[in-house]
Design a protein around this motif. Structure first.
Motif, PDB file in Angstrom:
ATOM      1  N   ALA A 194      -7.656  11.367  -4.381  1.00  0.00           N
ATOM      2  CA  ALA A 194      -7.680  10.801  -3.027  1.00  0.00           C
ATOM      3  C   ALA A 194      -9.067  10.882  -2.402  1.00  0.00           C
ATOM      4  O   ALA A 194      -9.466   9.988  -1.658  1.00  0.00           O
ATOM      5  CB  ALA A 194      -6.674  11.522  -2.136  1.00  0.00           C
ATOM      6  N   ASP A 219      -6.570   0.495  12.358  1.00  0.00           N
ATOM      7  CA  ASP A 219      -5.995  -0.112  11.154  1.00  0.00           C
ATOM      8  C   ASP A 219      -6.900  -1.278  10.751  1.00  0.00           C
ATOM      9  O   ASP A 219      -7.082  -2.223  11.528  1.00  0.00           O
ATOM     10  CB  ASP A 219      -4.571  -0.601  11.502  1.00  0.00           C
ATOM     11  CG  ASP A 219      -3.897  -1.295  10.331  1.00  0.00           C
ATOM     12  OD1 ASP A 219      -4.556  -1.577   9.311  1.00  0.00           O
ATOM     13  OD2 ASP A 219      -2.682  -1.571  10.461  1.00  0.00           O
ATOM     14  N   LEU A 220      -7.438  -1.196   9.566  1.00  0.00           N
ATOM     15  CA  LEU A 220      -8.348  -2.223   9.072  1.00  0.00           C
ATOM     16  C   LEU A 220      -7.722  -3.614   9.109  1.00  0.00           C
ATOM     17  O   LEU A 220      -8.431  -4.618   9.235  1.00  0.00           O
ATOM     18  CB  LEU A 220      -8.734  -1.846   7.630  1.00  0.00           C
ATOM     19  CG  LEU A 220      -9.712  -2.713   6.880  1.00  0.00           C
ATOM     20  CD1 LEU A 220     -11.020  -2.841   7.630  1.00  0.00           C
ATOM     21  CD2 LEU A 220      -9.950  -2.135   5.488  1.00  0.00           C
ATOM     22  N   TRP A 275       0.064   5.391   3.785  1.00  0.00           N
ATOM     23  CA  TRP A 275      -0.987   6.294   4.269  1.00  0.00           C
ATOM     24  C   TRP A 275      -0.759   6.762   5.702  1.00  0.00           C
ATOM     25  O   TRP A 275      -1.078   7.895   6.056  1.00  0.00           O
ATOM     26  CB  TRP A 275      -2.341   5.578   4.242  1.00  0.00           C
ATOM     27  CG  TRP A 275      -2.852   5.168   2.916  1.00  0.00           C
ATOM     28  CD1 TRP A 275      -2.847   3.912   2.394  1.00  0.00           C
ATOM     29  CD2 TRP A 275      -3.483   6.001   1.927  1.00  0.00           C
ATOM     30  NE1 TRP A 275      -3.433   3.916   1.147  1.00  0.00           N
ATOM     31  CE2 TRP A 275      -3.831   5.175   0.841  1.00  0.00           C
ATOM     32  CE3 TRP A 275      -3.788   7.358   1.866  1.00  0.00           C
ATOM     33  CZ2 TRP A 275      -4.476   5.661  -0.298  1.00  0.00           C
ATOM     34  CZ3 TRP A 275      -4.421   7.845   0.736  1.00  0.00           C
ATOM     35  CH2 TRP A 275      -4.757   7.000  -0.328  1.00  0.00           C
ATOM     36  N   GLY A 312     -11.987   3.561   6.249  1.00  0.00           N
ATOM     37  CA  GLY A 312     -10.942   4.311   5.537  1.00  0.00           C
ATOM     38  C   GLY A 312     -11.463   5.692   5.190  1.00  0.00           C
ATOM     39  O   GLY A 312     -11.415   6.125   4.039  1.00  0.00           O
ATOM     40  N   CYS A 313     -11.962   6.388   6.216  1.00  0.00           N
ATOM     41  CA  CYS A 313     -12.717   7.635   6.006  1.00  0.00           C
ATOM     42  C   CYS A 313     -11.844   8.807   5.586  1.00  0.00           C
ATOM     43  O   CYS A 313     -12.359   9.859   5.199  1.00  0.00           O
ATOM     44  CB  CYS A 313     -13.482   7.990   7.273  1.00  0.00           C
ATOM     45  SG  CYS A 313     -12.372   8.348   8.669  1.00  0.00           S
ATOM     46  N   GLN A 322       0.825  -1.209   0.000  1.00  0.00           N
ATOM     47  CA  GLN A 322       0.000   0.000   0.000  1.00  0.00           C
ATOM     48  C   GLN A 322       0.850   1.246   0.000  1.00  0.00           C
ATOM     49  O   GLN A 322       2.017   1.211   0.397  1.00  0.00           O
ATOM     50  CB  GLN A 322      -0.807   0.044   1.294  1.00  0.00           C
ATOM     51  CG  GLN A 322      -2.135  -0.637   1.252  1.00  0.00           C
ATOM     52  CD  GLN A 322      -2.965  -0.207   2.443  1.00  0.00           C
ATOM     53  OE1 GLN A 322      -2.511  -0.261   3.576  1.00  0.00           O
ATOM     54  NE2 GLN A 322      -4.168   0.243   2.194  1.00  0.00           N
ATOM     55  N   GLU A 375     -10.564   1.311  -2.247  1.00  0.00           N
ATOM     56  CA  GLU A 375      -9.351   1.024  -1.475  1.00  0.00           C
ATOM     57  C   GLU A 375      -9.338  -0.436  -1.009  1.00  0.00           C
ATOM     58  O   GLU A 375      -8.289  -1.019  -0.718  1.00  0.00           O
ATOM     59  CB  GLU A 375      -9.258   1.982  -0.276  1.00  0.00           C
ATOM     60  CG  GLU A 375      -7.943   1.973   0.478  1.00  0.00           C
ATOM     61  CD  GLU A 375      -6.751   2.400  -0.377  1.00  0.00           C
ATOM     62  OE1 GLU A 375      -6.946   3.071  -1.403  1.00  0.00           O
ATOM     63  OE2 GLU A 375      -5.611   2.038  -0.004  1.00  0.00           O
TER      64      GLU A 375
HETATM   65  C1  LIG Z   1      -8.351   6.755  -1.497  1.00  0.00           C
HETATM   66  S1  LIG Z   1      -8.447   7.237   0.170  1.00  0.00           S
HETATM   67  C2  LIG Z   1     -10.195   7.485   0.363  1.00  0.00           C
HETATM   68  C3  LIG Z   1     -10.560   8.275   1.595  1.00  0.00           C
HETATM   69  C4  LIG Z   1     -12.066   8.436   1.835  1.00  0.00           C
HETATM   70  N1  LIG Z   1     -12.753   7.160   1.864  1.00  0.00           N
HETATM   71  C5  LIG Z   1     -12.680   9.317   0.779  1.00  0.00           C
HETATM   72  O1  LIG Z   1     -13.280   8.761  -0.160  1.00  0.00           O
HETATM   73  O2  LIG Z   1     -12.577  10.543   0.893  1.00  0.00           O
HETATM   74  C6  LIG Z   1      -8.186   5.675   1.028  1.00  0.00           C
HETATM   75  C7  LIG Z   1      -8.200   5.791   2.529  1.00  0.00           C
HETATM   76  O3  LIG Z   1      -8.066   4.476   3.082  1.00  0.00           O
HETATM   77  C8  LIG Z   1      -7.267   4.590   4.235  1.00  0.00           C
HETATM   78  N2  LIG Z   1      -6.661   3.295   4.562  1.00  0.00           N
HETATM   79  C9  LIG Z   1      -5.819   2.574   3.783  1.00  0.00           C
HETATM   80  N3  LIG Z   1      -5.417   1.476   4.447  1.00  0.00           N
HETATM   81  C10 LIG Z   1      -6.009   1.499   5.662  1.00  0.00           C
HETATM   82  C11 LIG Z   1      -5.954   0.645   6.790  1.00  0.00           C
HETATM   83  N4  LIG Z   1      -5.202  -0.457   6.800  1.00  0.00           N
HETATM   84  N5  LIG Z   1      -6.692   0.972   7.865  1.00  0.00           N
HETATM   85  C12 LIG Z   1      -7.456   2.101   7.881  1.00  0.00           C
HETATM   86  N6  LIG Z   1      -7.532   2.957   6.833  1.00  0.00           N
HETATM   87  C13 LIG Z   1      -6.818   2.658   5.734  1.00  0.00           C
HETATM   88  C14 LIG Z   1      -6.222   5.618   3.854  1.00  0.00           C
HETATM   89  O4  LIG Z   1      -5.562   6.148   4.975  1.00  0.00           O
HETATM   90  C15 LIG Z   1      -7.064   6.634   3.095  1.00  0.00           C
HETATM   91  O5  LIG Z   1      -7.566   7.617   3.950  1.00  0.00           O
END
Ligand SMILES: C[S@@+](CC[C@H](N)C(=O)[O-])C[C@H]1O[C@@H](n2cnc3c(N)ncnc32)[C@H](O)[C@@H]1O
Length: 299
Positions: A53, A132-133, A32, A85-86, A29, A156
């Motif tokens: 993003a 963390d997911l 992030w 993943g907000c 990944q 994502e």
């Molecule tokens: C493309 S961005 C989209 C953000 C949001 N969903 C939006 O549409 O505005 C992907 C998001 O997934 C989060 N993310 C990626 N891997 C993650 C994990 N393992 N745990 C939590 N969040 C995660 C990133 O930090 C990022 O904020």
């Protein structure tokens, strides 16, 4: 080391790298959750001129109009929605402005801090969790749920290898009320480019680096793993410092996605086209499933 030595070493390292990079083994990944990267990424999230993003407010508004229609047969604006993943919480904030209760979680520090500060400043009914997911705590469902719907926007979801997805889908399903909706924006197989390619560009600054640099990208499709590997090489102009970041995206054929979700008791799949169709590159179709109820015998 002289500047030319550093540049020469960087180019030698790029030449010497094993190719193609291996999906999930060599990297997975974007970083992030790395503080500096997340600070730079926050600017990209909040830039309404790019959907790279996060979507612009008008697109988010249209996604949420669509979501409201999905929720309507169950519950109205009293619904509690969990957003996975907000990022900076743009969906949660807008839902809260519309009267919904929301919880968002992410592990990127700068977007999460911005999400919290904005909710506080506007006095919105949003809760943001640092989680963390891939390593959700055992009490996550108890802490969060039960919720009426879970949203996982932006595709994502594909940036996790299959065994990790299996695990977190069932943990997420545990947060849902029976009959609750799981809304997954996913990347269909036909958007994956199966021909390898590379490209480069020079930047004053980018999400990877604050100073002038060359940004080389290599794309590889691994047919056996059905995964795309995207390698980013960053060479700083002044110092010749070299960094490599690797992203992977797992392809899921529709039938395997349905099976995967069913394994987490997320059933009755309905496929939807991209909601607005505004951005072919950064807006995807959506699959909506429901948490199986005791009556469906799948819970
Ligand atoms: C493309 S961005 C989209 C953000 C949001 N969903 C939006 O549409 O505005 C992907 C998001 O997934 C989060 N993310 C990626 N891997 C993650 C994990 N393992 N745990 C939590 N969040 C995660 C990133 O930090 C990022 O904020």
């Amino acid at each position: 080391m002289s500047r030319s030595d550093a540049h020469s070493k960087a180019i030698a390292a790029i030449l010497a790298a094993e190719r193609p990079a291996r999906p999930w083994l060599d990297g997975n990944q974007l970083p992030w959750n790395e503080p500096t990267f997340s600070r730079r990424m926050l600017d990209v999230h909040l830039d309404p001129s790019t959907h790279m993003a996060s979507r612009s407010p008008d697109v988010i508004a249209r996604h949420l109009d669509w979501l409201a229609a999905q929720l309507a047969p169950n519950a109205g604006t009293e619904s509690h929605i969990l957003d996975v993943g907000c990022g900076p919480g743009l969906y949660c904030h807008e839902l809260a402005r519309r009267g919904y209760k929301t919880t968002g979680f992410d592990f990127a520090p700068a977007p999460l801090a911005w999400a919290k500060a904005t909710a506080e400043a506007e006095n919105l009914d949003c809760r943001f969790l640092d989680a963390d997911l891939t390593a959700l705590p055992k009490d996550f469902a108890a802490k969060v749920g039960p919720v009426d719907a879970i949203t996982f926007w932006f595709g994502e979801f594909h940036s996790f290898p299959p065994p990790v997805a299996v695990k977190f889908l069932s943990q997420l399903a545990d947060c849902l009320k029976p009959g609750g909706l799981f809304v997954l924006e996913y990347q269909p197989m036909d958007i994956f480019v199966t021909e390898d390619s590379s490209e480069w560009a020079a930047h004053e600054k980018s999400v990877f680096c604050d100073v002038p640099h060359l940004w080389l990208q290599e794309f590889h499709w691994d047919e056996a793993a059905r995964a795309e590997v995207h390698v980013h090489w960053i060479i700083e102009q002044q110092s010749g410092n070299l960094k490599r970041y690797i992203q992977c995206h797992q392809g899921w054929p529709d039938d395997e996605l349905v099976e995967l979700l069913a394994g987490a008791h997320l059933v009755d799949p309905v496929f939807h086209s991209p909601v607005t169709g505004i951005d072919e590159q950064f807006e995807f179709p959506i699959i909506v499933t429901r948490k199986a109820t005791a009556r469906s015998g799948k819970e």
